[in-house]
Structures are given as structure tokens and as C-alpha cells.
Design a protein around this motif. Sequence first.
Motif, PDB file in Angstrom:
ATOM      1  N   ARG A 233     -35.012 -19.877 -21.216  1.00 11.04           N
ATOM      2  CA  ARG A 233     -36.413 -19.666 -20.801  1.00 11.04           C
ATOM      3  C   ARG A 233     -36.660 -20.201 -19.396  1.00 11.04           C
ATOM      4  O   ARG A 233     -37.418 -19.605 -18.614  1.00 11.04           O
ATOM      5  N   ALA A 234     -36.009 -21.297 -19.022  1.00  5.88           N
ATOM      6  CA  ALA A 234     -36.226 -21.896 -17.704  1.00  5.88           C
ATOM      7  C   ALA A 234     -35.844 -20.953 -16.580  1.00  5.88           C
ATOM      8  O   ALA A 234     -36.422 -21.005 -15.496  1.00  5.88           O
ATOM      9  N   SER A 241     -35.507  -8.388 -13.475  1.00 10.97           N
ATOM     10  CA  SER A 241     -34.050  -8.356 -13.385  1.00 10.97           C
ATOM     11  C   SER A 241     -33.467  -9.421 -14.292  1.00 10.97           C
ATOM     12  O   SER A 241     -33.761 -10.606 -14.136  1.00 10.97           O
ATOM     13  N   ALA A 242     -32.655  -9.008 -15.243  1.00  9.02           N
ATOM     14  CA  ALA A 242     -32.107  -9.966 -16.210  1.00  9.02           C
ATOM     15  C   ALA A 242     -30.879 -10.678 -15.681  1.00  9.02           C
ATOM     16  O   ALA A 242     -30.549 -11.772 -16.112  1.00  9.02           O
ATOM     17  N   SER A 243     -30.172 -10.081 -14.731  1.00  9.06           N
ATOM     18  CA  SER A 243     -28.880 -10.624 -14.329  1.00  9.06           C
ATOM     19  C   SER A 243     -28.997 -11.974 -13.655  1.00  9.06           C
ATOM     20  O   SER A 243     -28.201 -12.878 -13.910  1.00  9.06           O
ATOM     21  N   HIS A 244     -30.010 -12.146 -12.811  1.00 10.84           N
ATOM     22  CA  HIS A 244     -30.140 -13.393 -12.060  1.00 10.84           C
ATOM     23  C   HIS A 244     -30.367 -14.573 -12.999  1.00 10.84           C
ATOM     24  O   HIS A 244     -29.682 -15.590 -12.947  1.00 10.84           O
ATOM     25  N   GLY A 245     -31.339 -14.427 -13.918  1.00 13.38           N
ATOM     26  CA  GLY A 245     -31.631 -15.503 -14.848  1.00 13.38           C
ATOM     27  C   GLY A 245     -30.471 -15.782 -15.770  1.00 13.38           C
ATOM     28  O   GLY A 245     -30.180 -16.929 -16.101  1.00 13.38           O
ATOM     29  N   SER A 246     -29.803 -14.732 -16.215  1.00  9.38           N
ATOM     30  CA  SER A 246     -28.670 -14.904 -17.118  1.00  9.38           C
ATOM     31  C   SER A 246     -27.546 -15.675 -16.444  1.00  9.38           C
ATOM     32  O   SER A 246     -26.878 -16.499 -17.071  1.00  9.38           O
ATOM     33  N   LEU A 247     -27.324 -15.413 -15.160  1.00  8.27           N
ATOM     34  CA  LEU A 247     -26.262 -16.099 -14.435  1.00  8.27           C
ATOM     35  C   LEU A 247     -26.549 -17.592 -14.354  1.00  8.27           C
ATOM     36  O   LEU A 247     -25.671 -18.425 -14.612  1.00  8.27           O
ATOM     37  N   GLU A 248     -27.770 -17.955 -14.022  1.00  6.01           N
ATOM     38  CA  GLU A 248     -28.117 -19.369 -13.882  1.00  6.01           C
ATOM     39  C   GLU A 248     -28.050 -20.100 -15.221  1.00  6.01           C
ATOM     40  O   GLU A 248     -27.475 -21.191 -15.328  1.00  6.01           O
ATOM     41  N   SER A 249     -28.654 -19.517 -16.250  1.00  9.09           N
ATOM     42  CA  SER A 249     -28.630 -20.166 -17.559  1.00  9.09           C
ATOM     43  C   SER A 249     -27.205 -20.240 -18.097  1.00  9.09           C
ATOM     44  O   SER A 249     -26.812 -21.244 -18.706  1.00  9.09           O
ATOM     45  N   GLY A 250     -26.416 -19.200 -17.863  1.00 11.37           N
ATOM     46  CA  GLY A 250     -25.023 -19.218 -18.300  1.00 11.37           C
ATOM     47  C   GLY A 250     -24.229 -20.311 -17.614  1.00 11.37           C
ATOM     48  O   GLY A 250     -23.391 -20.979 -18.230  1.00 11.37           O
ATOM     49  N   LEU A 251     -24.496 -20.531 -16.330  1.00 17.61           N
ATOM     50  CA  LEU A 251     -23.800 -21.574 -15.582  1.00 17.61           C
ATOM     51  C   LEU A 251     -24.155 -22.949 -16.122  1.00 17.61           C
ATOM     52  O   LEU A 251     -23.278 -23.806 -16.320  1.00 17.61           O
ATOM     53  N   LEU A 295     -36.241 -28.941 -13.821  1.00 12.05           N
ATOM     54  CA  LEU A 295     -35.578 -27.736 -14.315  1.00 12.05           C
ATOM     55  C   LEU A 295     -34.726 -27.083 -13.227  1.00 12.05           C
ATOM     56  O   LEU A 295     -34.324 -25.931 -13.359  1.00 12.05           O
ATOM     57  N   ASN A 296     -34.438 -27.848 -12.186  1.00 13.01           N
ATOM     58  CA  ASN A 296     -33.534 -27.358 -11.148  1.00 13.01           C
ATOM     59  C   ASN A 296     -32.169 -27.080 -11.753  1.00 13.01           C
ATOM     60  O   ASN A 296     -31.657 -27.869 -12.555  1.00 13.01           O
ATOM     61  N   MET A 297     -31.555 -25.981 -11.372  1.00 15.78           N
ATOM     62  CA  MET A 297     -30.301 -25.571 -11.984  1.00 15.78           C
ATOM     63  C   MET A 297     -29.218 -26.633 -11.852  1.00 15.78           C
ATOM     64  O   MET A 297     -28.501 -26.945 -12.815  1.00 15.78           O
ATOM     65  N   TRP A 298     -29.067 -27.206 -10.673  1.00 16.08           N
ATOM     66  CA  TRP A 298     -27.989 -28.167 -10.456  1.00 16.08           C
ATOM     67  C   TRP A 298     -28.268 -29.489 -11.160  1.00 16.08           C
ATOM     68  O   TRP A 298     -27.338 -30.162 -11.623  1.00 16.08           O
TER      69      TRP A 298
END
Length: 409
Positions: A233-234, A241-251, A295-298
Motif C-alpha cells: 500500500r505504501a 501504473s502498477a509497475s513502479h509501485g510493484s518494483l519498490e514494494s518488491g525491493l 515510509l521512504n523506500m530505503w
Amino acid sequence: MGIYRELGRHPGVYRVLASQLTARFPFGMLSIIILLHMQLQYGDYTSAGIVLAAQSVGQAIAGPLTSRLMGTLGMRRVLATTSIVCSALLVTIAFVHLPLLIVTALAFLIGITTPPITPAVRTLYPRMVPGNQISALFSLDAAAQEIIWVVGPVVAVFASSQFGTPVGLCVAAAAMLIGGAWFITTPLMSVVKLPKSRTRLGVVLRRPTVLISTVIGFFFVASFAAIEAGVVRAFAPTDGSASHGSLESGLVLAFFAGGSLVGGLIIGHRPVRPWSAFVRIAIVLAGTAACLVSLNMWWLSAVLFLGGIGTAPTFAAISSMIGATVKFSETAEAFGWIGTGQLVGVAAGSAIGGVAIDAMGAHGAIYVSVGLLVVAAIIAASTTRWIPDLKGIDIEQPPETGTIAIPLP
């Protein structure tokens, strides 16, 4: 790390480890493939959710039942039958378009016939190495299984997106068959015979370590389902576009699994002590709670990596407790109940996390995850009197006992 070299000196250890990971690999693929396949078949995610729920219910029911059957019918017979039937059902729903009600029934059967690989292999481990190396073997298994949850979804999405969801389901079925055949044909399966349990179904839950492990596993795994929902959700995209969010959450989730892999290798082999489960859960709790800061990715990747260091060691501690306190004939059923508790935990954590997301956004699911881990930690801390102290001793399972009739003179 020398302990893992020692494990490799025992014939068949790494073959069993590799073969059972291959057989369990579909477990990391099926949820996402079935979700995508059902959405394409019926045009909505509600239908997909119903099918997945049916599969989970079937698998939860089957856990202790199929595990117990291995003592009655034999490991090879149960594993071979369930692998073949489950694979055939996956191929069926891949290529045959059926009404939702029938597919839901088939999904339930897929859950019921899911091969009990995990209870089988964790029952075998105490028979493969000396008592002073069992904790290390359980730890290596818990760490290696993270490969399933990191690589499995990637393979599922790649196969489904490039070749179609039916091909993705067939890949899962093939891995189940190949890995199952590899595992079943290991020489150890001919040597080790699981005796038939003399107790009724469910009696093993009276053993404190089994009940404690099942309850802790429920809350522990439920917390993972909630945090995963929160991470997704974050990074949910706002531009369609689903790809961008999926990439970050997957990482982020990959870092979480990576921390578990590292923790399993460097901590998980340590002997279990009464406070071990609490300390290891507390590590996960600290990392999860730190997610509330940002909720920053890193930031999420870093703190979840650190929190993940306690994940595999916690599972290893549960396995070691069962290996040291449950009779060989009851071990498979014990692990079956623990697996059922974890499956129910996934469903509960996902549901509660989803409600919290609707109310508070991504932070809501993180709060739920923290709360569930707090409960798990409290249970671990309050049950230390029943958790064995295995430091400095070899793990040995309790002897099989029974009534012997002595003829009178």
C-alpha cells in the motif's frame, strides 16, 4: 560458518535440502499465479479472492491430516500421491474454463492435496545428523526457504506475463512433480521409517512446546502478512501504473527476506534457550516498529533487513523445540499443526491489515503488524518455563513408549 561445512560431510544432507526446496518452490508462486489467472478468467478480484481462500482453507485442514497419514501409509506413498493429484488439479484449472463454484471446489482440493513436504523433511532432519548439529540444520533450512519467497513470486510474474498464466501454473506443477520425485527418491527415505502414532489426532497439541509453537507461529506469520500489505500500500501508484509501485514494494520485501537469510546463517544455529524465541521475535519487532518513522523506500529496506535478521532464527528455534520434545512418531503431525496455525495467521493478518489500510493507510497495517509481534513476544516471554534449554546438550527426541503385554506364567 564451519558448522555448515560439517553438515555437508553427512551423506545426503544437501540433496535432501535442495530437493525439498525444489518441491516447496511452488508455494512461493501459487498465490500470485492463481490470483492473476482467476482475475483474467472471471474479470474481477473478488472471484480470485474466493478461490485463494478455498485453497488456503483446504491446506489448513490438510496440514495435520496428511502429516499423520505419513505414519500410517508411509512417507513416499503420501508424498507421491499428493504431488501427482495436486499437480493434475493445477493443470486442470490452467486449461479448463469452469464455473466459479467448480473452480472453488478444485482450489479446495488443491489445498487438501498440497504435498506435506515441510512436515516430512523436518521430521527427517533429527535422523540425518548428530544431536549437536540439528539446530544448525534447522537454521539452514529456515534460511534457505527465504529463496522460495524471494524468487518464487518473480518467476510467477515473469512466466505469467511473458507466456500466460496457464504456463505459470504448469511451471508450478512441474516444480512440484520434479522436486517431489527428487525428494522421494533420496536414499534416506528408504532408511527412515516414520512409525504410526499411537495417539488420537490432535493429542500432540497437549504437549506445551507444540501448542506454544503453533500459537506463536500464528501471530508471528500474521504480522508478516500485515506488514507486506502495508508495504504494498505504501508504494501503490497514483498514476495508474502498477509497475513502479510493484518494483519498490518488491525491493523492500526482498531486503526483508534477505535479512532473514543472513540471520538464519549467523544466528539460527545457536542452541535454543528459554529466552531465545523472545529475543529473536524482539529483533523483528524492533525493525517493524521502526517502519513507522518513515515510509521512504530505503529506510524501510534498511530497518526491515535488520528486523528480518530475527525471522529465520525464530522459525529455527520452533523447529528445534519440536525436535527436542516430541516423539518421532508425532513429529510430522506436530509440524502439520504448526503449519496450519501459520496458514490461518496469513489469512488473519491479511484481513486485519486490509481493514487497517482502509482506515489509516499504510501506517495502519504497520501498526497491526507491530501489535501482532507484541503479542507473539509476550507469549514467548510468558512460556519460558516450558521451552527447553538446549545449550551444551545434544538434541535427542523422547523415546517411543507404549504398553507391553507380559504373559503370566
